[in-house]
Design an enzyme around this catalytic site. Sequence first.
Site, mmCIF file in Angstrom:
data_model
loop_
_atom_site.group_PDB
_atom_site.id
_atom_site.type_symbol
_atom_site.label_atom_id
_atom_site.label_comp_id
_atom_site.label_asym_id
_atom_site.label_seq_id
_atom_site.Cartn_x
_atom_site.Cartn_y
_atom_site.Cartn_z
ATOM 1 N N ASP A 246 30.174 24.229 64.629
ATOM 2 C CA ASP A 246 31.185 23.647 63.782
ATOM 3 C C ASP A 246 30.252 23.204 62.544
ATOM 4 O O ASP A 246 29.614 22.405 62.595
ATOM 5 C CB ASP A 246 32.040 22.724 64.138
ATOM 6 C CG ASP A 246 33.008 22.095 63.234
ATOM 7 O OD1 ASP A 246 32.853 22.444 62.143
ATOM 8 O OD2 ASP A 246 33.960 21.533 63.669
ATOM 9 N N HIS A 247 30.185 24.132 61.601
ATOM 10 C CA HIS A 247 29.353 23.773 60.402
ATOM 11 C C HIS A 247 29.746 22.407 59.746
ATOM 12 O O HIS A 247 28.908 21.766 59.083
ATOM 13 C CB HIS A 247 29.316 24.871 59.373
ATOM 14 C CG HIS A 247 27.945 25.061 58.653
ATOM 15 N ND1 HIS A 247 26.948 23.967 58.617
ATOM 16 C CD2 HIS A 247 27.339 26.078 58.090
ATOM 17 C CE1 HIS A 247 25.874 24.429 57.822
ATOM 18 N NE2 HIS A 247 25.996 25.513 57.615
ATOM 19 N N ARG A 248 30.880 21.779 60.103
ATOM 20 C CA ARG A 248 30.952 20.186 59.627
ATOM 21 C C ARG A 248 30.121 19.386 60.207
ATOM 22 O O ARG A 248 30.078 18.323 59.613
ATOM 23 C CB ARG A 248 32.599 20.193 59.561
ATOM 24 C CG ARG A 248 33.360 21.043 59.131
ATOM 25 C CD ARG A 248 34.718 20.680 59.374
ATOM 26 N NE ARG A 248 35.134 21.132 60.734
ATOM 27 C CZ ARG A 248 36.231 20.784 61.225
ATOM 28 N NH1 ARG A 248 37.396 20.458 60.706
ATOM 29 N NH2 ARG A 248 36.486 20.943 62.490
#
Length: 554
Positions: A526-528
Amino acid sequence: MALVEIQVPDIGDFDEVGVIELLVKPGDVVKAEQSLITVESDKASMEIPSSHAGVVKELRVQVGDKVKQGSVVLALEVAGATETPAPAVAAPAPAVMPPAAAPALMAAPAAASGPVEVRVPNIGDFKDVAVIEVLAKPGDTIELDQSLFTVESDKASMEIPSPAAGVLKELKVKIGDTVNIGDLIALLEGAASAAAPAPVASAAPAQAPAAASVAPAVAVAAASAAAAASVAVPAHQPGAPTAGLPHASPSVRKFARELGVPIDEVKGTGPKGRITQDDVQSFTKQVMGGTAQTKAQAAKAPAVSGGSGMGLELLPWPKVDFAKFGSVERKDLSRIKKISGANLHRNWVLIPHVTNHDDADITDLEAFRVQFNQENEKSGVKVTMLAFMIKAAVAALKKFPEFNSSLDGDQLVLKNHFHIGFAADTPNGLVVPVIRDADKKGIVQISQEMGDLAKKARDGKLGPADMTGGCFSISSLGGIGGRYFTPIINAPEVAIMGVCKSSLEPKWDGKQFAPRLMLPLSLSWDHRVIDGAAAARFNVYFASLLADFRRIVM
Ligand code: CAO
């Protein structure tokens, strides 16, 4: 100046209809034929137009009132007219066709046992009405009275129902075509015609005894040549829209069309969600002011959209008549597929996924695993590569704690426990049972628990406790094949390791090429929460643990 009372014209068999909309107010200047009120029964709605031009003096009805033929709608000040009581309904008397009195829908066998012709019924004086909706397709099984088309003029819209039950053989018209009374519009097969014996092709169709049975859904609107009354029957019943046709009167539809407003996107604030002219106007203002956008706008310019950004506002799902291209079968999705599908879809859409691919050299580990299993054959427990990976995942999560977290609003929930899920393929679909406290368990125990959970999964016996609380998941297709893939993160986890089938590859050892057993890894994250460098480090570390499992205890 004379005061003329505008009355409800002949509305056929509609005994009493409710006033659902007042379209004018005292002081308004109205033209002849301008709609004054909208009335509605459970079967039809219609606009009552003015028979004269003039100024509205007094409204004699309000929303909610019940009216019938002859009820006075309003008093109109008309230049040069004679004072009523002479009824001021359209003269000649409007020829509204109530359902029960409507002429037969035209259906007639083309041959003695051949297909049944469906023709345009009596639609009064309306000529060249446009087909705006086709509600069935060839091959569909049609019930008696089922609506087949919606046609619309500037004053009225109406559904044309099937005069008989059967299978729709052929459509003779398409959206945009204009039709007139008596036109052949479809052919039905295997149908027992319930309608008139002969197609009615003249302007003076015969009444048919079966008319009452086919009429309820029909919106028949007729106006005499003087056209004082126009009747608009919506293509659906209020509160129960059919075929996606918005609940709005023909004049509102026309108004929306003129403005280019997609009326199906306008929220109706009228009774039973009816879309009013005001609704269309305020939708237009919102779009012009940038506080709303149409679906078409959103699809064209999502990046610069003035919308909330929360709705995806995608194009509708393509509707394909698959049977047109060959034979098909339909099968319900399994319960698991429906649940997992909805979860996967949400996760795929809401999580900005990135997948890093790498390889782990598992030559030595696989040799050890095989040897261990041979030595412990009698134990009944087979140690799997997946069990080693679960242990390696625990060690990697300890080294990179953000991989063992969940997003909660603006906060990251970092976990101090290590429950690892593994995707299991079952006849009914994908499930993800969880090995709890994998950090506290050895490889053999993990292998044993995995075997038990996988069996439970296949038998459809997993309970919620077996599938909740996971921190990180592994999806192994190693027993099947493939090279790399992009696993979908199992929210609220933030990463998942996908594993494919290992294969022997030539690797340069500094002096020569040597055969090494390489395991393809695909880490989605998850790039967040995680960035690319951390993901690459996680993969490298994970691979190094599998390459030399002694590192686990270091
Ligand atoms: N490379 C090469 N061979 C592998 C391997 C790998 N990465 N992983 C397993 N194998 C071999 C095993 O050694 C075993 O071989 P033997 O029978 O000769 O011992 C064989 O493949 C079968 O393994 P398995 O599938 O029984 O055991 P597993 O521990 O690898 O997997 C389970 C168990 C439940 C994860 C698996 O059965 C399964 O369901 N996998 C599918 C998961 C899935 O659908 N993921 C996709 C999710 S995204 O849609």
